[in-house]
Design a protein around this motif. Structure first.
Motif, PDB file in Angstrom:
ATOM      1  N   GLY A  48       0.810  -1.204   0.000  1.00 50.34           N
ATOM      2  CA  GLY A  48       0.000   0.000   0.000  1.00 50.34           C
ATOM      3  C   GLY A  48       0.847   1.258   0.000  1.00 50.34           C
ATOM      4  N   VAL A  49       0.175   2.389  -0.189  1.00 52.15           N
ATOM      5  CA  VAL A  49       0.826   3.702  -0.240  1.00 52.15           C
ATOM      6  C   VAL A  49       0.320   4.541   0.924  1.00 52.15           C
ATOM      7  N   HIS A  50       1.247   5.026   1.726  1.00 54.82           N
ATOM      8  CA  HIS A  50       0.909   5.850   2.886  1.00 54.82           C
ATOM      9  C   HIS A  50       1.780   7.094   2.846  1.00 54.82           C
ATOM     10  N   ASP A  51       1.151   8.228   2.521  1.00 54.35           N
ATOM     11  CA  ASP A  51       1.889   9.475   2.320  1.00 54.35           C
ATOM     12  C   ASP A  51       2.919   9.257   1.215  1.00 54.35           C
ATOM     13  N   SER A  52       4.208   9.371   1.542  1.00 55.07           N
ATOM     14  CA  SER A  52       5.249   9.219   0.519  1.00 55.07           C
ATOM     15  C   SER A  52       5.943   7.863   0.584  1.00 55.07           C
ATOM     16  N   VAL A  53       5.388   6.925   1.324  1.00 53.90           N
ATOM     17  CA  VAL A  53       6.015   5.612   1.524  1.00 53.90           C
ATOM     18  C   VAL A  53       5.185   4.530   0.836  1.00 53.90           C
ATOM     19  N   ILE A  54       5.861   3.706   0.048  1.00 53.06           N
ATOM     20  CA  ILE A  54       5.212   2.624  -0.701  1.00 53.06           C
ATOM     21  C   ILE A  54       5.726   1.291  -0.175  1.00 53.06           C
ATOM     22  N   GLY A  55       4.819   0.415   0.211  1.00 55.72           N
ATOM     23  CA  GLY A  55       5.220  -0.926   0.601  1.00 55.72           C
ATOM     24  C   GLY A  55       5.756  -1.703  -0.585  1.00 55.72           C
ATOM     25  N   ALA A  56       6.834  -2.452  -0.368  1.00 55.27           N
ATOM     26  CA  ALA A  56       7.448  -3.197  -1.472  1.00 55.27           C
ATOM     27  C   ALA A  56       6.541  -4.296  -2.004  1.00 55.27           C
ATOM     28  N   GLY A  57       5.503  -4.650  -1.256  1.00 56.99           N
ATOM     29  CA  GLY A  57       4.556  -5.651  -1.720  1.00 56.99           C
ATOM     30  C   GLY A  57       3.420  -5.094  -2.543  1.00 56.99           C
ATOM     31  N   THR A  58       3.391  -3.785  -2.748  1.00 62.96           N
ATOM     32  CA  THR A  58       2.347  -3.158  -3.560  1.00 62.96           C
ATOM     33  C   THR A  58       2.496  -3.601  -5.007  1.00 62.96           C
ATOM     34  N   THR A  59       1.405  -3.931  -5.656  1.00 63.85           N
ATOM     35  CA  THR A  59       1.501  -4.402  -7.037  1.00 63.85           C
ATOM     36  C   THR A  59       1.647  -3.234  -7.999  1.00 63.85           C
ATOM     37  N   LEU A  60       2.174  -3.526  -9.175  1.00 68.92           N
ATOM     38  CA  LEU A  60       2.309  -2.496 -10.202  1.00 68.92           C
ATOM     39  C   LEU A  60       0.944  -1.983 -10.629  1.00 68.92           C
ATOM     40  N   ALA A  61      -0.063  -2.854 -10.649  1.00 68.29           N
ATOM     41  CA  ALA A  61      -1.412  -2.439 -11.024  1.00 68.29           C
ATOM     42  C   ALA A  61      -1.959  -1.422 -10.020  1.00 68.29           C
ATOM     43  N   ARG A  74       3.999   6.088 -12.003  1.00 68.61           N
ATOM     44  CA  ARG A  74       2.738   5.518 -12.512  1.00 68.61           C
ATOM     45  C   ARG A  74       2.899   5.017 -13.940  1.00 68.61           C
ATOM     46  N   GLU A  75       3.536   5.830 -14.785  1.00 66.26           N
ATOM     47  CA  GLU A  75       3.691   5.456 -16.187  1.00 66.26           C
ATOM     48  C   GLU A  75       4.635   4.269 -16.350  1.00 66.26           C
ATOM     49  N   ALA A  76       5.715   4.231 -15.568  1.00 62.16           N
ATOM     50  CA  ALA A  76       6.633   3.093 -15.633  1.00 62.16           C
ATOM     51  C   ALA A  76       5.921   1.804 -15.250  1.00 62.16           C
ATOM     52  N   CYS A  77       5.064   1.859 -14.239  1.00 60.62           N
ATOM     53  CA  CYS A  77       4.304   0.679 -13.841  1.00 60.62           C
ATOM     54  C   CYS A  77       3.315   0.277 -14.930  1.00 60.62           C
ATOM     55  N   ARG A  78       2.659   1.248 -15.536  1.00 60.15           N
ATOM     56  CA  ARG A  78       1.665   0.958 -16.572  1.00 60.15           C
ATOM     57  C   ARG A  78       2.279   0.288 -17.787  1.00 60.15           C
ATOM     58  N   LEU A  79       3.505   0.705 -18.128  1.00 59.98           N
ATOM     59  CA  LEU A  79       4.159   0.192 -19.329  1.00 59.98           C
ATOM     60  C   LEU A  79       4.997  -1.059 -19.075  1.00 59.98           C
ATOM     61  N   ALA A  80       5.071  -1.503 -17.835  1.00 60.88           N
ATOM     62  CA  ALA A  80       6.036  -2.548 -17.483  1.00 60.88           C
ATOM     63  C   ALA A  80       5.657  -3.934 -17.987  1.00 60.88           C
ATOM     64  N   ALA A  81       4.358  -4.234 -18.059  1.00 60.97           N
ATOM     65  CA  ALA A  81       3.964  -5.612 -18.379  1.00 60.97           C
ATOM     66  C   ALA A  81       2.485  -5.640 -18.745  1.00 60.97           C
ATOM     67  N   SER A  82       1.990  -6.835 -19.040  1.00 63.75           N
ATOM     68  CA  SER A  82       0.575  -7.007 -19.355  1.00 63.75           C
ATOM     69  C   SER A  82      -0.266  -6.799 -18.094  1.00 63.75           C
ATOM     70  N   PRO A  83      -1.576  -6.549 -18.235  1.00 62.18           N
ATOM     71  CA  PRO A  83      -2.413  -6.373 -17.043  1.00 62.18           C
ATOM     72  C   PRO A  83      -2.347  -7.550 -16.082  1.00 62.18           C
ATOM     73  N   GLN A  84      -2.291  -8.754 -16.594  1.00 59.96           N
ATOM     74  CA  GLN A  84      -2.238  -9.929 -15.728  1.00 59.96           C
ATOM     75  C   GLN A  84      -0.967  -9.914 -14.879  1.00 59.96           C
ATOM     76  N   LEU A  85       0.161  -9.600 -15.497  1.00 57.40           N
ATOM     77  CA  LEU A  85       1.415  -9.567 -14.756  1.00 57.40           C
ATOM     78  C   LEU A  85       1.462  -8.390 -13.794  1.00 57.40           C
ATOM     79  N   ARG A  86       0.917  -7.249 -14.192  1.00 50.34           N
ATOM     80  CA  ARG A  86       0.921  -6.088 -13.305  1.00 50.34           C
ATOM     81  C   ARG A  86       0.079  -6.340 -12.053  1.00 50.34           C
ATOM     82  N   ASN A  87      -0.962  -7.150 -12.198  1.00 47.80           N
ATOM     83  CA  ASN A  87      -1.789  -7.484 -11.040  1.00 47.80           C
ATOM     84  C   ASN A  87      -1.072  -8.396 -10.050  1.00 47.80           C
ATOM     85  N   ALA A  88      -0.077  -9.126 -10.511  1.00 50.77           N
ATOM     86  CA  ALA A  88       0.656 -10.050  -9.638  1.00 50.77           C
ATOM     87  C   ALA A  88       2.015  -9.510  -9.215  1.00 50.77           C
ATOM     88  N   SER A  89       2.641  -8.702 -10.070  1.00 48.81           N
ATOM     89  CA  SER A  89       4.022  -8.263  -9.828  1.00 48.81           C
ATOM     90  C   SER A  89       4.075  -7.227  -8.721  1.00 48.81           C
TER      91      SER A  89
END
Length: 274
Positions: A48-61, A74-89
């Motif tokens: 999850g995202v809390h203020d300026s801190v992002i948990g390393a387990g947060t998915t790209l999606a 946001r854009e790097a995450c969007r372009l990184a992989a297919s929707p299925q992979l972004r939901n898991a990565s």
């Protein structure tokens, strides 16, 4: 194979760490990674995202639609992989991606595998590095890492705090690793400093969901200073101060095309932040 799912950091005791599995599972299947014990860390790593801190387990999606984080990430995450992979990565897993060099993936005895030569230098290397390619010509595949380096992000592990760019190192004869992680060290959180504006541009060999041929992240920080970081051009995410540094690139015969491409993307990224 033994599979464990600890509920706290204190329960970690060796084994190969796995979160979404989009990186570890293919490496196991291809025989590039050996493990007698897999450790599922989904209950250990923050999400999850809390203020300026992002948990390393947060998915790209989750990150690609998060309004609280900079545009470049946001854009790097969007372009990184297919929707299925972004939901898991996960964010942490993406930062620790292994090279996509086909010689390494096919198990050739290259330098990253402990051998004494880089097969790509004399073989097929169209997708390979144009910087720092003397020892290993592989190109780092993470869009997200380049974005975080440009943003000046910092990491917290279970052992230390460091800048994201300090997570990476160029391999050499003494140490073939491309990260500075110690055995058992686990990425926990990423902290983002404030930025005024940022962007991420990417060239791919397909219209969508491909690894970067060249990726350029640019961020304008408070006070007007600019940071640039490139993906797909070196064995690690590559920092440059300005577009003129591309004049110092050392492309291989079939990677020369990447230099003008990178120059164009850098100029476009900087223009987008004016």
């Amino acid at each position: 194979m033994e599979i464990l799912r600890p509920s706290s950091l204190e329960e970690l005791d060796g084994g190969v760490l796995v979160h979404g599995g989009t990186e570890v599972v293919p490496l196991l299947r291809e025989g590039l990674l050996q493990a007698e014990r897999l450790v599922d860390i989904r209950d250990v790593v923050p999400r999850g995202v809390h203020d300026s801190v992002i948990g390393a387990g947060t998915t790209l999606a989750e990150l690609e639609v998060e309004p609280a984080i900079p545009e470049a990430l946001r854009e790097a995450c969007r372009l990184a992989a297919s929707p299925q992979l972004r939901n898991a990565s996960s964010l942490g897993g993406n930062l620790l991606q292994a090279t996509r060099c086909w010689y390494w993936r096919l198990g050739y005895p290259c330098r990253l595998h402990g051998g004494d030569s880089c097969h790509a230098r004399d073989g097929e290397h169209r997708e390979h590095a144009i910087f720092a390619n003397g020892f290993c010509a592989s190109a780092h595949p993470s869009d997200v890492a380049a974005a975080l380096v440009a943003l000046g992000a910092r990491l917290r592990t279970n052992r230390r705090e460091l800048a994201v760019e300090e997570l990476y190192r160029l391999p050499d004869d003494g140490d073939r690793n491309t990260t500075t992680l110690a055995e058992g060290e686990l990425l926990l959180e990423v902290e983002l400093p404030p930025v005024e504006a940022s962007t991420y541009l990417k060239a791919m060999d397909r219209k969508r969901w491909s690894f970067p041929q060249v990726g350029v992240a640019a961020a304008r920080h408070v006070g007007g200073s600019m940071r640039l970081a490139l993906a797909g051009v070196a064995p690690i995410p590559w920092r440059i101060e300005n577009v003129d540094e591309l004049d110092g690139a050392t492309p291989l015969p079939r990677t020369e095309w990447k230099v003008p491409l990178a120059r164009t993307l850098v100029r476009r990224a900087l223009a987008a932040l004016d």
